[in-house]
Design a protein around this motif. Structure first.
Motif, PDB file in Angstrom:
ATOM      1  N   THR A  40       0.811  -1.225   0.000  1.00  0.00           N
ATOM      2  CA  THR A  40       0.000   0.000   0.000  1.00  0.00           C
ATOM      3  C   THR A  40       0.843   1.273   0.000  1.00  0.00           C
ATOM      4  O   THR A  40       0.319   2.341  -0.311  1.00  0.00           O
ATOM      5  CB  THR A  40      -0.935   0.051   1.233  1.00  0.00           C
ATOM      6  N   GLY A 131      -3.686   0.661 -10.348  1.00  0.00           N
ATOM      7  CA  GLY A 131      -3.408  -0.173  -9.182  1.00  0.00           C
ATOM      8  C   GLY A 131      -3.499   0.609  -7.885  1.00  0.00           C
ATOM      9  O   GLY A 131      -4.016   0.120  -6.881  1.00  0.00           O
ATOM     10  N   HIS A 134      -7.526   1.801  -7.692  1.00  0.00           N
ATOM     11  CA  HIS A 134      -8.565   0.771  -7.618  1.00  0.00           C
ATOM     12  C   HIS A 134      -8.244  -0.394  -6.696  1.00  0.00           C
ATOM     13  O   HIS A 134      -9.153  -1.093  -6.255  1.00  0.00           O
ATOM     14  CB  HIS A 134      -8.871   0.238  -9.020  1.00  0.00           C
ATOM     15  N   SER A 135      -6.939  -0.624  -6.421  1.00  0.00           N
ATOM     16  CA  SER A 135      -6.628  -1.756  -5.547  1.00  0.00           C
ATOM     17  C   SER A 135      -5.697  -1.404  -4.401  1.00  0.00           C
ATOM     18  O   SER A 135      -5.245  -2.295  -3.691  1.00  0.00           O
ATOM     19  CB  SER A 135      -6.045  -2.915  -6.364  1.00  0.00           C
ATOM     20  N   ARG A 137      -2.642  -0.405  -4.339  1.00  0.00           N
ATOM     21  CA  ARG A 137      -1.271  -0.908  -4.507  1.00  0.00           C
ATOM     22  C   ARG A 137      -0.354   0.220  -4.935  1.00  0.00           C
ATOM     23  O   ARG A 137      -0.670   0.981  -5.832  1.00  0.00           O
ATOM     24  CB  ARG A 137      -1.232  -2.014  -5.550  1.00  0.00           C
ATOM     25  N   LEU A 145       0.178  -7.212 -10.297  1.00  0.00           N
ATOM     26  CA  LEU A 145      -1.259  -7.007 -10.529  1.00  0.00           C
ATOM     27  C   LEU A 145      -1.861  -8.164 -11.190  1.00  0.00           C
ATOM     28  O   LEU A 145      -2.015  -8.893 -11.780  1.00  0.00           O
ATOM     29  CB  LEU A 145      -1.500  -5.743 -11.344  1.00  0.00           C
TER      30      LEU A 145
END
Length: 145
Positions: A40, A131, A134-135, A137, A145
């Motif tokens: 993150t 990334g 939306h995720s 990352r 991914l």
């Protein structure tokens, strides 16, 4: 007669600079806590940097093809990859509307090739932005991914 930028292009360029400025400032802010999941780290920053890149390329596309060029038939915004690909197609088949990119450049064809190369390189930043946004990352996890 000089080529003037469209208001929509100016707005997109200015927003691009603002996103990049916020990303750079956020890099200098202290972290409030330790992250539990290392992936993150810097997700918001790469999201902002990627958004900056997308806005800058959209500004070029809008300048060349008008404000509707970044919209779908359903009046939603096209994905970054689609905008980049469509703008590359225009660069590879130049029209008079592209004169703003090559005005005063001794070798217009070579310059357009360099722009295409730079846009292709920015596709990785667009993937990293997705990334981050939306995720959650960060840029170090792009390959996962």
């Amino acid at each position: 007669m000089p080529v003037y930028l469209r208001k929509d292009s100016i707005r997109l360029f200015e927003a691009s600079v603002e996103f990049l400025t916020v990303a750079l400032v956020s890099l200098g802010l202290p972290h409030i806590k330790e992250v539990r999941v290392e992936e993150t780290r810097y997700a918001p920053v790469i999201g902002l940097i990627g958004a900056s890149v997308e806005l800058a390329i959209s500004a070029l596309y809008v300048q060349a093809s008008g404000h509707k060029s970044i919209m779908t038939k359903e009046l939603t915004f096209k994905p970054a990859g689609q905008i980049m690909s469509e703008f590359i197609d225009i660069l590879n088949s130049p029209t008079p509307q592209l004169s703003f990119i090559t005005a005063g450049v001794p070798e217009p064809h070579k310059h357009r090739e360099q722009v295409v190369s730079a846009i292709r390189a920015m596709k990785l930043v667009a993937i990293a932005r997705a990334g981050g946004l939306h995720s959650g990352r960060g840029p170090n996890s792009v390959n996962r991914l």
